[in-house]
Design a protein around this motif. Structure first.
Motif, PDB file in Angstrom:
ATOM      1  N   ILE A 155      -8.927  -0.440   4.866  1.00 56.19           N
ATOM      2  CA  ILE A 155      -8.072   0.681   4.450  1.00 56.19           C
ATOM      3  C   ILE A 155      -8.921   1.737   3.744  1.00 56.19           C
ATOM      4  O   ILE A 155      -8.815   2.937   4.029  1.00 56.19           O
ATOM      5  CB  ILE A 155      -6.949   0.198   3.498  1.00 56.19           C
ATOM      6  CG1 ILE A 155      -6.043  -0.807   4.192  1.00 56.19           C
ATOM      7  CG2 ILE A 155      -6.129   1.377   2.996  1.00 56.19           C
ATOM      8  CD1 ILE A 155      -5.093  -1.536   3.251  1.00 56.19           C
ATOM      9  N   GLU A 166      -4.845   6.317  -0.469  1.00 61.43           N
ATOM     10  CA  GLU A 166      -3.831   5.279  -0.680  1.00 61.43           C
ATOM     11  C   GLU A 166      -3.912   4.685  -2.079  1.00 61.43           C
ATOM     12  O   GLU A 166      -4.915   4.856  -2.762  1.00 61.43           O
ATOM     13  CB  GLU A 166      -4.061   4.153   0.345  1.00 61.43           C
ATOM     14  CG  GLU A 166      -5.252   3.245   0.039  1.00 61.43           C
ATOM     15  CD  GLU A 166      -6.629   3.861   0.316  1.00 61.43           C
ATOM     16  OE1 GLU A 166      -6.692   4.896   1.028  1.00 61.43           O
ATOM     17  OE2 GLU A 166      -7.640   3.324  -0.183  1.00 61.43           O
ATOM     18  N   GLN A 210       1.104   9.064   9.344  1.00 63.70           N
ATOM     19  CA  GLN A 210       0.147   8.448   8.408  1.00 63.70           C
ATOM     20  C   GLN A 210       0.489   6.980   8.176  1.00 63.70           C
ATOM     21  O   GLN A 210      -0.386   6.121   8.116  1.00 63.70           O
ATOM     22  CB  GLN A 210       0.165   9.176   7.049  1.00 63.70           C
ATOM     23  CG  GLN A 210      -0.195  10.644   7.109  1.00 63.70           C
ATOM     24  CD  GLN A 210       1.019  11.541   7.224  1.00 63.70           C
ATOM     25  OE1 GLN A 210       2.040  11.164   7.802  1.00 63.70           O
ATOM     26  NE2 GLN A 210       0.923  12.743   6.685  1.00 63.70           N
ATOM     27  N   TYR A 223      -8.395   5.042   5.973  1.00 57.83           N
ATOM     28  CA  TYR A 223      -7.123   5.768   5.799  1.00 57.83           C
ATOM     29  C   TYR A 223      -7.316   7.218   5.350  1.00 57.83           C
ATOM     30  O   TYR A 223      -6.797   8.147   5.964  1.00 57.83           O
ATOM     31  CB  TYR A 223      -6.202   5.010   4.830  1.00 57.83           C
ATOM     32  CG  TYR A 223      -4.876   5.705   4.611  1.00 57.83           C
ATOM     33  CD1 TYR A 223      -3.935   5.794   5.636  1.00 57.83           C
ATOM     34  CD2 TYR A 223      -4.557   6.282   3.381  1.00 57.83           C
ATOM     35  CE1 TYR A 223      -2.717   6.442   5.447  1.00 57.83           C
ATOM     36  CE2 TYR A 223      -3.336   6.930   3.178  1.00 57.83           C
ATOM     37  CZ  TYR A 223      -2.423   7.005   4.217  1.00 57.83           C
ATOM     38  OH  TYR A 223      -1.227   7.648   4.020  1.00 57.83           O
ATOM     39  N   GLN A 224      -8.099   7.400   4.318  1.00 56.79           N
ATOM     40  CA  GLN A 224      -8.269   8.766   3.812  1.00 56.79           C
ATOM     41  C   GLN A 224      -9.029   9.628   4.817  1.00 56.79           C
ATOM     42  O   GLN A 224      -8.712  10.805   5.008  1.00 56.79           O
ATOM     43  CB  GLN A 224      -9.003   8.744   2.464  1.00 56.79           C
ATOM     44  CG  GLN A 224      -9.033  10.117   1.815  1.00 56.79           C
ATOM     45  CD  GLN A 224      -9.616  10.093   0.406  1.00 56.79           C
ATOM     46  OE1 GLN A 224     -10.265   9.135   0.010  1.00 56.79           O
ATOM     47  NE2 GLN A 224      -9.374  11.144  -0.347  1.00 56.79           N
ATOM     48  N   LEU A 263      -1.677   3.619   8.979  1.00 49.48           N
ATOM     49  CA  LEU A 263      -1.965   2.603   7.955  1.00 49.48           C
ATOM     50  C   LEU A 263      -1.571   1.202   8.446  1.00 49.48           C
ATOM     51  O   LEU A 263      -2.308   0.227   8.277  1.00 49.48           O
ATOM     52  CB  LEU A 263      -1.186   2.982   6.687  1.00 49.48           C
ATOM     53  CG  LEU A 263      -1.416   2.222   5.401  1.00 49.48           C
ATOM     54  CD1 LEU A 263      -2.885   2.197   5.022  1.00 49.48           C
ATOM     55  CD2 LEU A 263      -0.609   2.898   4.271  1.00 49.48           C
ATOM     56  N   CYS A 318       5.716   3.230   1.072  1.00 55.33           N
ATOM     57  CA  CYS A 318       4.772   2.117   1.147  1.00 55.33           C
ATOM     58  C   CYS A 318       4.852   1.313   2.439  1.00 55.33           C
ATOM     59  O   CYS A 318       5.881   1.298   3.106  1.00 55.33           O
ATOM     60  CB  CYS A 318       5.056   1.143  -0.001  1.00 55.33           C
ATOM     61  SG  CYS A 318       4.618   1.813  -1.604  1.00 55.33           S
ATOM     62  N   VAL A 345       0.851  -1.194   0.000  1.00 57.82           N
ATOM     63  CA  VAL A 345       0.000   0.000   0.000  1.00 57.82           C
ATOM     64  C   VAL A 345       0.882   1.237   0.000  1.00 57.82           C
ATOM     65  O   VAL A 345       1.706   1.424   0.903  1.00 57.82           O
ATOM     66  CB  VAL A 345      -0.918   0.060   1.243  1.00 57.82           C
ATOM     67  CG1 VAL A 345      -1.936   1.191   1.084  1.00 57.82           C
ATOM     68  CG2 VAL A 345      -1.614  -1.261   1.463  1.00 57.82           C
ATOM     69  N   ASN A 346       0.696   2.067  -1.018  1.00 58.20           N
ATOM     70  CA  ASN A 346       1.414   3.335  -1.044  1.00 58.20           C
ATOM     71  C   ASN A 346       0.622   4.333  -0.211  1.00 58.20           C
ATOM     72  O   ASN A 346      -0.546   4.604  -0.491  1.00 58.20           O
ATOM     73  CB  ASN A 346       1.538   3.825  -2.498  1.00 58.20           C
ATOM     74  CG  ASN A 346       2.452   5.032  -2.614  1.00 58.20           C
ATOM     75  OD1 ASN A 346       2.831   5.638  -1.611  1.00 58.20           O
ATOM     76  ND2 ASN A 346       2.820   5.383  -3.842  1.00 58.20           N
ATOM     77  N   SER A 347       1.266   4.878   0.817  1.00 56.96           N
ATOM     78  CA  SER A 347       0.605   5.848   1.703  1.00 56.96           C
ATOM     79  C   SER A 347       0.370   7.173   0.973  1.00 56.96           C
ATOM     80  O   SER A 347      -0.413   7.985   1.415  1.00 56.96           O
ATOM     81  CB  SER A 347       1.493   6.114   2.915  1.00 56.96           C
ATOM     82  OG  SER A 347       2.699   6.746   2.478  1.00 56.96           O
ATOM     83  N   ASN A 348       1.106   7.357  -0.116  1.00 56.28           N
ATOM     84  CA  ASN A 348       1.107   8.631  -0.844  1.00 56.28           C
ATOM     85  C   ASN A 348       1.471   9.824   0.037  1.00 56.28           C
ATOM     86  O   ASN A 348       1.086  10.955  -0.240  1.00 56.28           O
ATOM     87  CB  ASN A 348      -0.209   8.840  -1.600  1.00 56.28           C
ATOM     88  CG  ASN A 348      -0.282   7.895  -2.810  1.00 56.28           C
ATOM     89  OD1 ASN A 348       0.669   7.789  -3.574  1.00 56.28           O
ATOM     90  ND2 ASN A 348      -1.384   7.168  -2.957  1.00 56.28           N
TER      91      ASN A 348
END
Ligand code: GLA
Length: 380
Positions: free
Chosen positions: A355, A367, A310, A359-360, A314, A338, A209-212
């Motif tokens: 997620i 993500e 963040q 997450y958002q 996650l 990630c 998972v890319n947290s961005n």
């Protein structure tokens, strides 16, 4: 269209003929063993199904002409006899750096025309740059029929980063991109460069998972961590932190800065975890894998201080869903990027839903989820 077809077609368009060869080098995800490589320790990465593709032909002269499809089809041209750092097309410095490194052993290589494109998310901790370097090395090795093996290629890639690009990275990323194996993770002893492959357990997914999280100050923080590890080793009279244990570290604690102590504690415990994780994975001991990945994350958070709020969040969300049935931790150099999880088939949608739901809402960042497979390296 596959990326190989894409670069082949673009080569035809830009250079007016079919390319002599097409090659590929993968990115990577590290399962465990973070910031241990430049301390002579152990890492346990896998090459993934994202990478860099090149279509190329050799030239009769020493000119290099490159089109980068991911950078507005920019064209960069230079001579192998006059390689300078390029501040305008910074992506081209990876090519320039590896060619300087390669020419130390093979000064007579020919120039080339090539087209490059990749799909490793950049700045996400999945080694887009190492995959780029290894793809360029594979390309020049093939066009010039050089007897370059995967370990030598990895060392050239690392040299390009250390001496030309300006990042003091270790050997892990280049070596796994060169030597990864399909469906396997690779235990690498970064001192001897000895490799052992481990089958990834059936029924588990490489869930990335890319947290961005936008990574800032990555290079300076990375280089600082490396200096702090070197300080600890020096105080302890060691060549590297590979050669010590927690008992000796405690004995020398007062001789070093608090930060150096914490960094060393991470490296020492992470090396132990990496060896244990490889064993646990081979023996199908999922609960142990879960504990080791959790402890690795906590050590990166508290002792090495390279996670972000963040990413910690996650990891918590995923951990809550997985419990002892899988593992999760941040992967890569840190400060964004990630997380990697080993997720059993039956929990994939549950983890994904959690997620997406949380997450958002918590972080304001959306993500990106990749369910990856382990792939073959460029020189394997
Ligand atoms: C980056 C570096 C690697 C390694 C990791 C941390 O990916 O390029 O050499 O040090 O960070 O484990």
């Amino acid at each position: 269209m596959t990326r190989q077809a894409l670069v082949t077609q673009a080569y035809q368009t830009y250079f007016g003929a079919a390319p002599q060869m097409v090659c590929h080098a993968p990115g990577r995800v590290n399962l465990i063993g973070e910031h241990t490589d430049y301390n002579g320790g152990f890492v346990f990465p896998a090459a993934i199904n994202f990478g860099t593709d090149i279509a190329a032909s050799a030239r009769d002269d020493r000119q290099v002409n490159v089109r980068a499809l991911d950078f507005d089809n920019q064209l960069v041209s230079f001579s192998l006899d006059d390689i300078q750092f390029d501040n305008t097309h910074s992506w081209s410095n990876y090519i320039r750096g590896v060619l300087i490194a390669l020419m130390k052993d093979y000064p007579q290589i020919k120039g080339a025309d090539f087209v490059v494109s990749g799909n490793v998310p950049q700045g996400a901790g999945l080694s887009s740059s190492a995959s780029f370097e290894i793809a360029v090395l594979k390309c020049f090795a093939s066009l010039n029929e050089l007897p370059l093996d995967g370990i030598q290629a990895a060392l050239k890639g690392q040299q390009a980063e250390n001496e030309f690009v300006g990042c003091s990275c270790g050997i892990m990323d280049q070596l796994i991109s060169a030597m990864g194996k399909k469906d396997q993770a690779m235990l690498l002893d970064c001192r001897s460069l000895e490799i052992k492959y481990s089958e990834l357990p059936a029924g588990f997914n490489l869930f990335i998972v890319n947290s961005n999280v936008k990574r800032g100050l990555v290079d300076s923080e990375y280089n600082l961590r490396r200096q702090q590890c070197e300080e600890a080793a020096e105080v302890m009279g060691l060549e590297s932190l590979r050669d010590t244990d927690l008992i000796k570290l405690e004995a020398d604690k007062d001789k070093m800065s608090e930060k150096a102590y914490l960094r060393a504690r991470h490296v020492i415990t992470e090396n132990e975890r990496t060896l244990k994780m490889c064993e646990a994975l081979n023996n199908g001991e999922t609960a142990t894998v879960s504990e080791l990945m959790r402890a690795s994350h906590m050590s990166m958070k508290n002792d090495f201080e390279i996670t972000t709020s963040q990413i910690d969040y996650l990891v918590e969300v995923i951990h809550q869903e997985l419990g002892a049935f899988g593992g999760v931790r941040m992967t890569g150099g840190g400060f964004g990027g990630c997380v990697v999880a080993l997720v059993p088939d039956h929990l994939i949608s549950q983890v994904q839903n959690a997620i997406e739901a949380k997450y958002q809402a918590e972080t304001g960042l959306k993500e990106s989820i990749f369910i990856c497979t382990a792939e073959q390296g460029a020189f394997a």
